[in-house]
Design an enzyme around this catalytic site. Structure first.
Site, PDB file in Angstrom:
ATOM      1  N   CYS A   2       0.860  -1.170   0.000  1.00  0.00           N
ATOM      2  CA  CYS A   2       0.000   0.000   0.000  1.00  0.00           C
ATOM      3  C   CYS A   2       0.903   1.229   0.000  1.00  0.00           C
ATOM      4  O   CYS A   2       2.118   1.123   0.162  1.00  0.00           O
ATOM      5  CB  CYS A   2      -0.849   0.029   1.270  1.00  0.00           C
ATOM      6  SG  CYS A   2      -1.808  -1.480   1.499  1.00  0.00           S
ATOM      7  N   ARG A  27       1.294   1.828  -5.891  1.00  0.00           N
ATOM      8  CA  ARG A  27       1.506   0.865  -4.806  1.00  0.00           C
ATOM      9  C   ARG A  27       0.214   0.165  -4.400  1.00  0.00           C
ATOM     10  O   ARG A  27       0.242  -0.743  -3.551  1.00  0.00           O
ATOM     11  CB  ARG A  27       2.088   1.586  -3.574  1.00  0.00           C
ATOM     12  CG  ARG A  27       3.394   2.267  -3.855  1.00  0.00           C
ATOM     13  CD  ARG A  27       3.936   2.884  -2.590  1.00  0.00           C
ATOM     14  NE  ARG A  27       4.237   1.891  -1.584  1.00  0.00           N
ATOM     15  CZ  ARG A  27       5.376   1.237  -1.485  1.00  0.00           C
ATOM     16  NH1 ARG A  27       6.328   1.477  -2.347  1.00  0.00           N
ATOM     17  NH2 ARG A  27       5.557   0.353  -0.528  1.00  0.00           N
ATOM     18  N   TRP A  78      -3.882  -1.705  -1.284  1.00  0.00           N
ATOM     19  CA  TRP A  78      -3.906  -2.935  -2.071  1.00  0.00           C
ATOM     20  C   TRP A  78      -4.337  -4.007  -1.078  1.00  0.00           C
ATOM     21  O   TRP A  78      -3.581  -4.384  -0.194  1.00  0.00           O
ATOM     22  CB  TRP A  78      -2.518  -3.238  -2.636  1.00  0.00           C
ATOM     23  CG  TRP A  78      -2.500  -4.372  -3.603  1.00  0.00           C
ATOM     24  CD1 TRP A  78      -2.890  -4.346  -4.916  1.00  0.00           C
ATOM     25  CD2 TRP A  78      -2.048  -5.710  -3.361  1.00  0.00           C
ATOM     26  NE1 TRP A  78      -2.718  -5.583  -5.494  1.00  0.00           N
ATOM     27  CE2 TRP A  78      -2.204  -6.430  -4.563  1.00  0.00           C
ATOM     28  CE3 TRP A  78      -1.538  -6.374  -2.251  1.00  0.00           C
ATOM     29  CZ2 TRP A  78      -1.861  -7.773  -4.691  1.00  0.00           C
ATOM     30  CZ3 TRP A  78      -1.196  -7.716  -2.375  1.00  0.00           C
ATOM     31  CH2 TRP A  78      -1.356  -8.400  -3.582  1.00  0.00           C
ATOM     32  N   ASN A 104       1.161  -0.002   6.141  1.00  0.00           N
ATOM     33  CA  ASN A 104       1.498  -0.821   4.981  1.00  0.00           C
ATOM     34  C   ASN A 104       2.243  -2.030   5.510  1.00  0.00           C
ATOM     35  O   ASN A 104       3.256  -1.884   6.178  1.00  0.00           O
ATOM     36  CB  ASN A 104       2.390  -0.011   4.022  1.00  0.00           C
ATOM     37  CG  ASN A 104       2.970  -0.872   2.918  1.00  0.00           C
ATOM     38  OD1 ASN A 104       2.339  -1.827   2.475  1.00  0.00           O
ATOM     39  ND2 ASN A 104       4.161  -0.532   2.461  1.00  0.00           N
ATOM     40  N   GLY A 105       1.727  -3.232   5.224  1.00  0.00           N
ATOM     41  CA  GLY A 105       2.379  -4.449   5.706  1.00  0.00           C
ATOM     42  C   GLY A 105       1.337  -5.433   6.181  1.00  0.00           C
ATOM     43  O   GLY A 105       0.154  -5.316   5.831  1.00  0.00           O
ATOM     44  N   GLU A 469       9.699 -12.695 -20.968  1.00  0.00           N
ATOM     45  CA  GLU A 469       9.394 -11.344 -20.505  1.00  0.00           C
ATOM     46  C   GLU A 469       8.287 -10.707 -21.359  1.00  0.00           C
ATOM     47  O   GLU A 469       7.392 -10.044 -20.835  1.00  0.00           O
ATOM     48  CB  GLU A 469      10.676 -10.494 -20.526  1.00  0.00           C
ATOM     49  CG  GLU A 469      10.499  -9.023 -20.231  1.00  0.00           C
ATOM     50  CD  GLU A 469       9.888  -8.725 -18.856  1.00  0.00           C
ATOM     51  OE1 GLU A 469       9.708  -9.631 -18.037  1.00  0.00           O
ATOM     52  OE2 GLU A 469       9.558  -7.539 -18.634  1.00  0.00           O
ATOM     53  N   LYS A 473       4.651  -9.180 -20.118  1.00  0.00           N
ATOM     54  CA  LYS A 473       4.161  -7.820 -20.409  1.00  0.00           C
ATOM     55  C   LYS A 473       2.744  -7.881 -20.977  1.00  0.00           C
ATOM     56  O   LYS A 473       1.867  -7.134 -20.575  1.00  0.00           O
ATOM     57  CB  LYS A 473       5.048  -7.100 -21.441  1.00  0.00           C
ATOM     58  CG  LYS A 473       6.448  -6.695 -21.063  1.00  0.00           C
ATOM     59  CD  LYS A 473       6.595  -5.883 -19.836  1.00  0.00           C
ATOM     60  CE  LYS A 473       6.589  -6.705 -18.592  1.00  0.00           C
ATOM     61  NZ  LYS A 473       7.292  -6.335 -17.471  1.00  0.00           N
ATOM     62  N   GLU A 476       0.089  -9.051 -18.301  1.00  0.00           N
ATOM     63  CA  GLU A 476      -0.243  -8.221 -17.142  1.00  0.00           C
ATOM     64  C   GLU A 476      -0.956  -6.927 -17.493  1.00  0.00           C
ATOM     65  O   GLU A 476      -1.727  -6.421 -16.695  1.00  0.00           O
ATOM     66  CB  GLU A 476       0.967  -7.984 -16.231  1.00  0.00           C
ATOM     67  CG  GLU A 476       2.046  -7.080 -16.731  1.00  0.00           C
ATOM     68  CD  GLU A 476       3.137  -6.880 -15.671  1.00  0.00           C
ATOM     69  OE1 GLU A 476       4.288  -6.787 -16.070  1.00  0.00           O
ATOM     70  OE2 GLU A 476       2.843  -6.814 -14.471  1.00  0.00           O
ATOM     71  N   HIS A 492       6.468 -29.752 -27.599  1.00  0.00           N
ATOM     72  CA  HIS A 492       6.316 -30.794 -26.571  1.00  0.00           C
ATOM     73  C   HIS A 492       4.990 -30.653 -25.841  1.00  0.00           C
ATOM     74  O   HIS A 492       4.902 -30.958 -24.651  1.00  0.00           O
ATOM     75  CB  HIS A 492       7.491 -30.749 -25.593  1.00  0.00           C
ATOM     76  CG  HIS A 492       8.796 -31.133 -26.233  1.00  0.00           C
ATOM     77  ND1 HIS A 492       9.073 -32.410 -26.654  1.00  0.00           N
ATOM     78  CD2 HIS A 492       9.871 -30.385 -26.566  1.00  0.00           C
ATOM     79  CE1 HIS A 492      10.279 -32.443 -27.207  1.00  0.00           C
ATOM     80  NE2 HIS A 492      10.782 -31.217 -27.165  1.00  0.00           N
ATOM     81  N   LYS A 585       2.824  -2.498  -7.514  1.00  0.00           N
ATOM     82  CA  LYS A 585       4.178  -2.307  -8.031  1.00  0.00           C
ATOM     83  C   LYS A 585       5.197  -3.201  -7.336  1.00  0.00           C
ATOM     84  O   LYS A 585       6.008  -3.827  -7.972  1.00  0.00           O
ATOM     85  CB  LYS A 585       4.582  -0.842  -7.907  1.00  0.00           C
ATOM     86  CG  LYS A 585       5.950  -0.516  -8.469  1.00  0.00           C
ATOM     87  CD  LYS A 585       5.988  -0.658  -9.968  1.00  0.00           C
ATOM     88  CE  LYS A 585       7.360  -0.440 -10.559  1.00  0.00           C
ATOM     89  NZ  LYS A 585       7.448  -1.038 -11.909  1.00  0.00           N
TER      90      LYS A 585
END
Ligand code: M6R
Length: 590
Positions: A2, A27, A78, A104-105, A469, A473, A476, A492, A585
């Site tokens: 957060c 965040r 969040w 935050n936590g 990667e 992208k 998300e 396979h 983030k």
């Protein structure tokens, strides 16, 4: 994670906090809230959704009752414990409404603490609410806000960055264990925040808090050690981030701004002191067992680097996802070396991995973008990415900076540092041209692909991590299912999913084009739509994006068209690329 911002200073708490929260939204953006100290009570407003659209007038109509508001706290959430509701949004207050807290936590022992406070009526489903309630409980016996705050912190288990205000005091109190908290100072104004962009407009003078520290902003700033209540003198540092870097400017989103910035961010990544690089290289040469560790995009940079260490440095490195690292504990000795790679330097899985390694005496080198981050402080040596603030939740410029530094280390390991620098710089110099030549084509491609449900990306050798990667992208930010594979792997199993029109992006380097193009032919014969990325066109491609050949530095350029494609897919599909659903983030939960 957060975002927290607190302010003490002039009669502008609302505007500072509102703006700070907007700059911290990356965040977390489920819900938000602001509380200011007023008279006769703390005034508070909360909302569900993101704070982006909320205006100062709206907040003022809720909070401003004609009294100066010089002290306040704000939070953007969040959600972890408790759904996304107004009741669960921070700040949380004590039952008697005297104190308000942002956090935050995760408070791991919140159920135990709640049981202890059984006579108090809780309003939310959050773990956080135990903090103001516990504070009220201690204030009843202590009769002192600060002493009660210290008693409260001492009872908390888990991770926290916490800020509290009291209706009857002019102090702002803060403390942290495991979550970031930084103080900004400008003459007689103070800011406390999760990250610097929250207050960068006002000051670049910062004090980083360490775990186990707490403090107060009363007439002046005081910081103490929680274990013994001893006062600590901390250095004020000047950050060299500027406001433009932390703002969108003329761009509609941070994602596109950060993609466009990559020539400069890679160039800044190369601005490492040779002495620092050589120290790190020396440690690598001495080590018996090197582990490159990261999560998400940072892990993909590690995968890419493993090829460079093999091809250039002829050195063996292990690549491990941070969340899986503890399973390798048995291989660690005090001669092992961990290279921990992270934009934020706060990712919980990586911090845990570092703790596991440190317990075995492993030396830690970190590659981080955020200067005062937990990871940087835990490391024996650290190289800064210098990418500038990366605000978009989806990592772009930071990835290419990570690739650049890791490639530089591989060249350095082979005693070819200058050659590496030149190659990387010449690749960086091509970024703008690459974008200019392909922008319109990529926008068209996004229009064509926007309704697809699945997409695949394949590459071999150095292009394989680029496929991983690239898939991340696309997933998300556009929510299209995308998977990256090593070229040899698709057949396979996953090739069973190829049907008429399934888009497959093939990433070719001169060394791998023959094999990857033959994979493309296999896919095309099953109906796949081939998007070729590389330095040479092939007849199998339905769509071609030319990327110049910069040999070992190819991953730096190859990822750029896919970043752009992901961005325009998101835009076409009306998704906000800066704030993808369910993401934050930095991932500070396990
Ligand atoms: O801050 P970190 O580099 O440690 O973050 C690691 C991942 O959480 C991060 O790269 C994530 O995968 C990004 N959203 C990717 O764009």
């Amino acid at each position: 994670m957060c975002g927290i911002i607190a302010y003490k200073g002039k009669d502008k708490a609302i505007s500072v906090i509102l703006e700070g929260l907007k700059n911290l939204e990356y965040r977390g953006y489920d819900s938000w809230g602001i509380a200011c100290k007023s008279n006769p009570s703390i005034v508070l407003t909360k909302g569900v959704g993101n704070i982006g659209e909320v205006t100062e007038e709206e907040i003022k109509s809720e909070l401003y009752k004609g009294k100066p508001l010089t002290i306040g706290i704000g939070h953007t959430r969040w959600a972890t414990h408790g759904g996304v509701t107004k009741e669960n949004a921070h700040p949380h207050q004590s039952e008697n409404h005297r104190v308000a807290v942002v956090h935050n936590g995760i408070i791991e022992n919140f159920e135990e603490l709640k049981a202890k406070l059984k006579n108090i009526k809780f309003k939310s489903e959050t773990d956080t609410e135990v903090i103001p309630q516990l504070l009220q409980y201690h204030m009843e016996s202590r009769k002192d806000f600060e002493k009660a705050f210290v008693d409260t912190l001492k009872e908390l288990q888990g991770n926290y960055a916490v800020v509290a205000i009291d209706q009857q005091s002019d102090k702002v109190l803060f403390g942290k264990v495991g979550s970031p908290l930084v103080i900004g100072k400008k003459e007689d104004e103070y800011f406390v925040a999760s990250d610097i962009p929250a207050f960068l407009k006002h000051t670049n003078q910062v004090i980083y808090l360490e775990d186990g520290e707490y403090g107060s902003i009363g007439d002046s700033l005081k910081i103490y050690k929680l274990s013994n209540n001893q006062i600590i003198n901390k250095d004020v540092q000047t950050v060299d981030w500027n406001l433009e870097q932390a703002q969108k400017g003329e761009y509609p989103h941070f994602m596109i701004k950060e993609i466009m910035e990559q020539r400069d961010s890679i160039t800044r990544a190369l601005e490492q002191k040779n002495s620092n690089l050589l120290k790190v290289i020396e440690m690598m040469k001495k080590a018996k067992g090197i582990f490159l560790v990261g999560c998400g995009t940072s892990f993909h940079a590690c995968v890419s680097a493993s090829y460079n260490f093999s091809h250039i440095a002829k050195a063996h490195v292990n690549i491990v996802l941070a969340s899986e690292f503890r399973n390798y504990e048995e291989f660690l000795t005090d001669e092992s070396l961990m290279i921990a790679v992270s934009q934020s330097g706060e990712t919980a899985d990586l911090i845990d991995a570092v703790k596991v390694a440190k317990a075995k005496g492993v030396k830690i080198i970190s590659l981080v973008n955020v200067m005062g981050s937990t990871l940087k402080r835990m490391s024996d040596e650290s190289l800064l990415m210098n990418a500038g603030p990366e605000i978009c939740v989806c990592s772009t410029k930071n990835y290419t900076s990570q690739l650049a530094i890791l490639l530089l280390l591989a060249y350095g390991f082979a005693d070819r540092l200058e050659e590496g620098k030149e190659l990387i710089q010449s690749a960086a110099n091509k970024v703008e041209e690459l974008i200019k030549n392909n922008l319109d084509k990529i926008k068209d491609l996004a229009k064509k692909l926007k309704d697809n449900k699945n997409m695949f990306l394949i590459g071999r050798d150095l292009a394989y991590p680029s496929a991983l990667e690239g898939a991340l992208k696309i997933k998300e930010v556009s929510y299209i299912h995308a998977e990256g594979f090593a070229g040899g792997e698709l057949k396979h199993g996953t090739i069973a999913l190829i049907e008429e029109g399934t888009p497959v992006i093939t990433l070719a380097t001169p060394e791998t084009e023959q094999l990857i193009n033959s994979n493309a032919i296999e896919i095309k014969s099953r109906g796949g739509y081939i998007i070729g990325i590389g330095s040479k066109k092939h007849e199998v491609y339905d769509f071609y994006i030319e990327v110049p050949n910069f040999k070992q530095a190819n991953p730096l350029l190859m990822i750029v068209p896919i970043q752009l494609l992901a961005y325009y897919l998101a835009v076409e599909r009306n998704c906000n690329p800066d704030k993808p659903r369910n993401l934050a983030k930095s991932v500070t939960v396990r």
